[in-house]
Write a protein that holds these residues in place. Sequence first.
Motif, mmCIF file in Angstrom:
data_model
loop_
_atom_site.group_PDB
_atom_site.id
_atom_site.type_symbol
_atom_site.label_atom_id
_atom_site.label_comp_id
_atom_site.label_asym_id
_atom_site.label_seq_id
_atom_site.Cartn_x
_atom_site.Cartn_y
_atom_site.Cartn_z
ATOM 1 N N ARG A 78 -2.854 14.796 -20.711
ATOM 2 C CA ARG A 78 -2.877 13.923 -19.202
ATOM 3 C C ARG A 78 -1.299 14.026 -18.894
ATOM 4 N NH1 ARG A 78 -5.679 17.134 -17.627
ATOM 5 N NH2 ARG A 78 -7.678 17.148 -16.261
ATOM 6 N N CYS A 133 4.150 10.152 -14.822
ATOM 7 C CA CYS A 133 4.870 10.714 -14.790
ATOM 8 C C CYS A 133 6.374 10.217 -14.577
ATOM 9 C CB CYS A 133 4.396 9.966 -12.334
ATOM 10 S SG CYS A 133 5.557 9.776 -11.336
ATOM 11 N N SER A 183 3.005 6.208 -13.817
ATOM 12 C CA SER A 183 1.713 6.136 -13.567
ATOM 13 C C SER A 183 1.152 7.482 -13.596
ATOM 14 C CB SER A 183 1.300 5.808 -12.152
ATOM 15 O OG SER A 183 2.276 5.182 -10.786
ATOM 16 N N CYS A 195 -1.043 10.630 -13.789
ATOM 17 C CA CYS A 195 -1.088 12.128 -12.658
ATOM 18 C C CYS A 195 -2.262 13.101 -13.001
ATOM 19 C CB CYS A 195 -0.520 13.070 -13.316
ATOM 20 S SG CYS A 195 1.145 12.603 -13.655
ATOM 21 N N ARG A 196 -3.268 13.205 -11.633
ATOM 22 C CA ARG A 196 -4.142 13.936 -11.824
ATOM 23 C C ARG A 196 -3.771 15.549 -11.552
ATOM 24 N NH1 ARG A 196 -6.719 9.710 -7.483
ATOM 25 N NH2 ARG A 196 -7.374 8.486 -9.441
ATOM 26 N N ASN A 198 -3.675 18.583 -9.821
ATOM 27 C CA ASN A 198 -2.790 18.869 -8.498
ATOM 28 C C ASN A 198 -4.179 20.876 -7.856
ATOM 29 O OD1 ASN A 198 -1.801 18.230 -5.763
ATOM 30 N ND2 ASN A 198 -0.724 20.320 -6.358
ATOM 31 N N ARG A 207 -0.867 15.595 -10.221
ATOM 32 C CA ARG A 207 0.165 15.158 -8.663
ATOM 33 C C ARG A 207 -0.001 13.902 -9.558
ATOM 34 N NH1 ARG A 207 1.594 15.466 -3.471
ATOM 35 N NH2 ARG A 207 0.344 17.536 -3.467
ATOM 36 N N CYS A 208 0.627 13.019 -9.362
ATOM 37 C CA CYS A 208 0.503 11.022 -9.037
ATOM 38 C C CYS A 208 -0.244 10.935 -8.163
ATOM 39 C CB CYS A 208 2.423 10.716 -9.434
ATOM 40 S SG CYS A 208 1.786 8.814 -9.838
ATOM 41 N N ALA A 209 -0.756 10.094 -8.868
ATOM 42 C CA ALA A 209 -1.664 9.596 -7.880
ATOM 43 C C ALA A 209 -1.164 8.205 -7.113
ATOM 44 C CB ALA A 209 -2.822 8.592 -8.951
ATOM 45 N N ALA A 210 0.167 8.059 -7.479
ATOM 46 C CA ALA A 210 0.682 6.721 -7.090
ATOM 47 C C ALA A 210 1.834 7.083 -5.799
ATOM 48 C CB ALA A 210 1.185 5.147 -8.263
ATOM 49 N N GLY A 240 2.901 9.804 -5.294
ATOM 50 C CA GLY A 240 2.719 12.567 -4.816
ATOM 51 C C GLY A 240 3.936 13.122 -5.706
#
Length: 452
Positions: free
Chosen positions: A63, A66, A71, A73-74, A76, A98-101, A103
């Motif tokens: 992973r 960002c 932060s 990322c998850r 997407n 996509r960054c959780a914080a 976007g």
Amino acid sequence: MLRLVKIGVEGEGPCTDVMEINRPGDLVDIANLGLTLSEARRLLAGVQREVVAAQIKEHAVRRPDCSRCGSVCRVNDYRDHAMATLFGQVTMRLPRFRCAACGGIEAGVGWPSHCRSTPELDRLQAHLCAVTTYRTAADLLEQMFPVDAGKHHATLRRHTLKIGEALGECAAVRPETAASAIVVTLDSTFIRSCAEGERHLEVRVGNVETQSGGRQVFGAVAKADTDIRALICRTLEAVGRGGDTALTAFTDGCPGLRRLLADAGVTARPMLDWFHIAMRLQHLKQIASALPVEDPARAEAKTVIIAEVERLHWRIWNGKARDARISIDRIRAVMHHFQGEPDGRKSIAPSRKLWTALQALDRYLAGQSAWLADYAERHRAGLRVGTAITEGTANFLVNRRMNKSQQMRWSRRGADLLLQVRCAVYNGTLGSGFGQKFQPANDTYPQMAITA
Ligand SMILES: [Zn+2]
């Protein structure tokens, strides 16, 4: 059946069937022995697919952070990436994140998103194209490897020229120790142009050598993007030119080349390369030996001529080119014996050829008198009398690949960039892992110089 088993630290993991190999056990026909080429290619492609799939699985779980806010990322979504490899085209399904914080979208960790082929495939393609025609290179690759991409010779050409461009931007890798002495030779030759209203392109080629055996070749098409002066400087750096390095220069006698050397900081007076004189003398000897001897007078005249050509060779080799006239006059004095010799059906009479060659040599020596050396003395002192590439740098670097057939026509840019790749192959700097390509045959001292 060929099965791949993944073996990790915790022992055997999952396995996959790659392909079924079904060869006859009967060896009455020796063609049945072992794998066929097509099976081997399918096998390579199959193994490649599985190895890549395993790599992707491992890579995809990493992973990235960002790049904007740092932060976590998850995943997407997933995207397919096609990549050409030497063992077939592989498609890789890779996650985008996509960054959780904030976007923001992130590609995978360290993923070269614009890459469409592996460096190894690129280099092998360029290497083959540097030594043979684009068409042959494409054929060879297709027959031997399960390559899907770049089968067309135009594609191969495009890839190769791109590598040539990249090579021009590489800085020289300086060796750790400076060279005490460097010999640099600079020649020019011509190739046919494909542009309208332009028959030939001038190509400048050269060779630098150190006493310890380091060697690099270089070349550039005149008025193309490669600046030959910068190229000479860079090549000298690559073999270890330092502040105290003694430079010796040889050229084929063209004044333009002498200027180029001076511009590149080679201030030593360039000598005329013995190679070029030797070629002319060899030509003269061949014609002389073809003179007809159907009567005693002609036989006697031929003996005189052959002896004088040998003496001419000795005089120039020993730095007595000023006395070349004596030999030329002696040959002229007996030439009348061959008067009236008819031309052959397809060829000019040897006596007329001899006459033309003699006059050309006479003019050449007169024009080059300021640049001649005592080659014999240099040779005895263990010094170079010219390039050590037996067949000449121009022939070796340019003619073998770019002049082979009369049909080969070149664009200025295409020839220049291909030449950069060709030089890199021989210098061992293409990184193809094939190492330096100077064969021992090219390292022997010019035979013509030794027999002088
Ligand atoms: Zn973020």
